[in-house]
Enzyme design. Structure first.
Site, PDB file in Angstrom:
ATOM      1  CB  CYS A 137       5.192  -5.737   9.131  1.00 20.02           C
ATOM      2  SG  CYS A 137       6.376  -4.985  10.282  1.00 20.02           S
ATOM      3  CB  CYS A 144      -0.122   0.978   8.201  1.00 26.84           C
ATOM      4  SG  CYS A 144       1.167  -0.063   7.515  1.00 26.84           S
ATOM      5  CB  CYS A 190       0.267  -2.403  13.077  1.00 24.17           C
ATOM      6  SG  CYS A 190       0.741  -2.111  11.356  1.00 24.17           S
ATOM      7  CB  CYS A 232       3.016  -3.168  16.040  1.00 18.72           C
ATOM      8  SG  CYS A 232       4.764  -2.687  15.957  1.00 18.72           S
ATOM      9  CB  CYS A 283       2.561   7.182   3.716  1.00 13.86           C
ATOM     10  SG  CYS A 283       2.853   5.887   4.934  1.00 13.86           S
ATOM     11  CD  GLU A 285      -2.573  -1.144   2.690  1.00  8.90           C
ATOM     12  OE1 GLU A 285      -2.333  -0.225   3.511  1.00  8.90           O
ATOM     13  OE2 GLU A 285      -3.358  -2.064   2.919  1.00  8.90           O
TER      14      GLU A 285
END
Length: 369
Positions: free
Chosen positions: A111, A346, A118, A115, A104, A91
């Protein structure tokens, strides 16, 4: 699939030499790629037809394509979902202001940091992006800016139509993919390529300490942002699991080294989670941790994720929390909340795209409001 964006200038010159073409053809190709944002070698009309065909047979210009896009109701935020050659999705979010056009971008597909607040971390890491896939996001959005009149105010158009600021705050941990990110920054800042000033690029990290120190040694005038989200390790490791490996004291030491070597203040990012990390006492603790440091705190309103327990902190409490931090002499700003209605957080658009299984590529002029 091979992409021209993954070739350095010297690599491109070498490829052309092997085909029997002079070095100046590389300058022509890069002018088309970085100046005109062309997507296919057939568009490079000042090249011989034979060279255009060889380039097309060799590989693509861009290593990605637009799979979906969402334009906010206010018209100032565009979120784009890219499909890579192997089917992975990433994205990018374009935010339009009167004097700048901030993009961004992602550094990884997925990932590994995990986290808990997220959306990107829900499915883990798919793979690292190449430098070309990182740069391609910037070129694709610059191309859209050049084509679409609905993506800029009159004042913004007067200041140019291309992306003016890049932030590595999309999918992935940039410093977990260090070399491709560094190489992409080299291309973006090269006067012979995109020509963006290093001061207009921000690299955000959860605090990968060895890579933070390595970045300081590069000597680049980049902005560094650290995703802190808590003032002490007990809470932070619940939100950011890698904090067990790199405690706050080590992150602060690496950030202080960056400030000393680069001469730029560090931004500490703090996502505001209702009832989790937003008490006034935690605000006071954060102020004490950062007191006397050359830094700035950016409080980030949380974009809700379906199925997750977190909720955004009410605006009044955000302001009260900010006041506690500022009482220690630390400057604070609150990020403007954008794109809540169009999955601008995100990883959210990618997650929805996978769930809905809608692999329909939009044309440059299409959007979903």
């Amino acid at each position: 699939m091979r992409s021209l964006l993954d070739l350095s200038r010297d690599d491109l010159v070498g490829l052309l030499a092997a085909w029997g073409y002079p070095a100046y053809r590389a300058r022509q190709i890069r002018s088309w790629v970085f100046g005109q944002y062309v997507e296919a070698s057939e568009q490079m009309v000042n090249l011989p037809g034979s060279l255009r065909r060889q380039l097309a047979d060799w590989g693509s210009v861009w290593p990605l394509e637009i799979a979906d896009s969402r334009l906010s109701r206010s018209g100032d935020t565009l979120k784009v979902l890219f499909r890579l050659a192997d089917g992975a999705t990433i994205e990018a979010v374009l935010m339009l202001y009167d004097r700048r056009r901030t993009l961004c971008i992602s550094s990884q597909a997925g990932c590994a940091m995990g986290c808990t607040f997220c959306a990107t971390g829900l499915d883990g890491l798919t793979r690292n992006l190449t430098a070309g896939e990182i740069v391609g996001q910037v070129l694709a959005l610059s191309s859209l800016l050049a084509q679409r009149r609905d993506l800029a105010t009159d004042r913004a158009r007067a200041n140019g139509s291309r992306v003016s600021n890049v932030v590595f705050m999309g999918m992935g941990e940039p410093l977990h993919n260090y070399t491709p990110v560094r190489d992409a920054i080299g291309v973006l800042t090269s006067p012979e390529a995109y020509g963006l000033g290093a001061r207009n690029i921000t690299v955000s990290t959860i605090g990968v300490v060895p890579a933070m120190r390595r970045l300081a040694g590069e000597g680049l005038q980049l902005r560094l942002a650290v995703s802190l989200h808590a003032p002490h390790d007990h809470l932070r490791t619940q939100l950011v699991p890698p904090g067990r490996r790199w405690p706050i004291r080590d992150i602060m030491a690496a950030a202080d080294e960056y400030i000393e070597r680069i001469g730029r203040r560090v931004t500490y990012e703090y996502v505001m989670l209702d009832g989790v990390n937003d008490t006034l006492e935690l605000g006071r603790q954060l102020g004490r941790v950062l007191r006397g440091r050359r830094c700035h705190v950016n409080l980030i309103p949380f974009n809700p994720i379906p199925g997750q327990p977190y909720r955004p902190t009410p605006d009044g409490r955000v302001r009260a929390f900010a006041a506690q931090v500022e009482a220690s002499g630390v400057p604070v700003s609150v990020r403007v909340r954008r794109g809540v209605e169009m999955d601008a957080g995100c990883g959210q658009l990618s997650t929805r795209f996978k769930l809905e299984s809608a692999p329909v590529a939009l044309q440059a002029g299409d959007s979903v409001a």
